[in-house]
Design a protein around this motif. Structure first.
Motif, short mmCIF file in Angstrom:
data_model
loop_
_atom_site.label_atom_id
_atom_site.label_comp_id
_atom_site.label_asym_id
_atom_site.label_seq_id
_atom_site.Cartn_x
_atom_site.Cartn_y
_atom_site.Cartn_z
N ARG A 1 -5.26 8.84 -11.40
CA ARG A 1 -3.79 8.00 -10.92
C ARG A 1 -5.11 6.79 -11.17
O ARG A 1 -4.55 5.66 -11.20
CB ARG A 1 -4.07 8.10 -9.14
N LYS B 1 -6.28 11.64 -7.40
CA LYS B 1 -6.58 10.09 -7.06
C LYS B 1 -7.33 9.72 -8.22
O LYS B 1 -7.00 8.59 -8.94
CB LYS B 1 -7.68 10.19 -5.77
N ASN C 1 1.36 3.95 -2.91
CA ASN C 1 1.37 5.80 -3.13
C ASN C 1 1.94 6.22 -3.43
O ASN C 1 1.75 7.25 -3.86
CB ASN C 1 0.10 6.00 -1.92
N ARG C 2 3.63 5.94 -3.08
CA ARG C 2 4.15 6.64 -3.10
C ARG C 2 5.01 6.26 -4.57
O ARG C 2 5.49 8.09 -5.51
CB ARG C 2 5.38 6.27 -2.42
N THR D 1 -6.23 12.44 -2.39
CA THR D 1 -5.62 13.30 -3.27
C THR D 1 -5.99 13.78 -4.09
O THR D 1 -7.36 13.00 -4.73
CB THR D 1 -4.22 12.87 -3.37
N LYS E 1 0.77 -1.52 -0.14
CA LYS E 1 -0.22 0.02 -0.52
C LYS E 1 0.81 1.25 0.38
O LYS E 1 0.57 1.87 -1.18
CB LYS E 1 -0.55 0.07 1.39
N GLU E 2 1.77 1.22 0.19
CA GLU E 2 2.95 2.32 0.48
C GLU E 2 3.44 3.21 -0.50
O GLU E 2 3.48 3.95 -1.41
CB GLU E 2 3.61 1.99 1.68
N LEU F 1 -5.56 3.79 -2.57
CA LEU F 1 -5.09 5.15 -2.53
C LEU F 1 -5.66 6.32 -2.01
O LEU F 1 -6.77 5.71 -1.00
CB LEU F 1 -5.16 4.92 -3.63
N GLU F 2 -4.33 6.52 -1.53
CA GLU F 2 -4.78 8.06 -0.35
C GLU F 2 -6.25 8.90 -1.42
O GLU F 2 -5.89 9.77 -2.60
CB GLU F 2 -3.20 8.92 0.33
#
Length: 197
Positions: free
Chosen positions: A184, A181, A65-66, A178, A61-62, A175-176
């Motif tokens: 993305r 989003k 997102n990065r 943002t 997950k990290e 996804l966070e």
């Protein structure tokens, strides 16, 4: 203009339209999962399945997102005690299908109850994971091991887990929230099947 996002509305993309029928899917990297599991067992012999599987979830997950892609590309199932990367779980249990896929006779670990134990301290191909993979994996492992069972479970019961309603989780839900989003998601829907893990 972007709409507010909730579990029940689909954000509007600036460029292209979100395909709400086909979820984002990546090709699972069994070779990366092999290295990650072997590393976990080598460094934390006796790690329990819950901690190990949640470490993979936190890391995927990290990294998504990065950097716009997960590390493993596993299929995540929302289970009572949090997300389970199904293919990695099967590998942890020693399923023969993954031995054949990886052209191996046995895994360098064994499952004793719900704990993974080192069975063979053979070669670990650390180059299989990229530098960014390693950073997120180490962070995910540290986060998972730093929490007790109940705290770890609570930390994985976010919006992505809730949206799956005990079914298969969607990467787009990981996804966070943002401003970009929706864009993305459109990009991932178009490119995810072709991303080299």
């Amino acid at each position: 203009m972007l709409q507010a996002f909730s579990l029940f509305t689909i954000p509007q993309a600036r460029y292209g339209k979100i395909n709400d029928v086909t979820p984002v899917r990546f090709r699972f990297s069994a070779s990366k999962a092999l290295v990650a599991l072997h590393y976990m067992v080598r460094e934390c012999d006796g790690i329990d399945l819950h901690a190990g599987l949640k470490a993979c979830y936190f890391a995927d997950k990290e990294h998504l997102n990065r950097y716009g892609r997960p590390i493993f590309g596993a299929t995540y199932k929302a289970m009572k005690f949090g997300p389970v990367p199904l293919e990695i779980y099967e590998m942890a249990k020693g399923e023969a299908l993954w031995l054949a896929e990886l052209q191996m006779d046995r895994f360098p670990w064994r499952l004793e109850g719900y704990r993974l134990r080192l069975a063979d301290n053979g070669h670990l191909d650390e180059d299989e994971l990229s530098p960014s993979d390693w950073v997120c994996f180490h962070e995910g492992l540290a986060k998972s091991r730093g929490l007790d069972f109940n705290s770890r479970t609570a930390a994985t019961h976010g919006a992505d887990w809730q949206a799956a309603n005990l079914g298969i989780m969607k990467y787009e839900d990981m996804l966070e929230d943002t401003e970009d989003k929706a864009d993305r998601i459109v990009e991932l829907q178009e490119t995810a099947p072709f991303v080299r893990m």
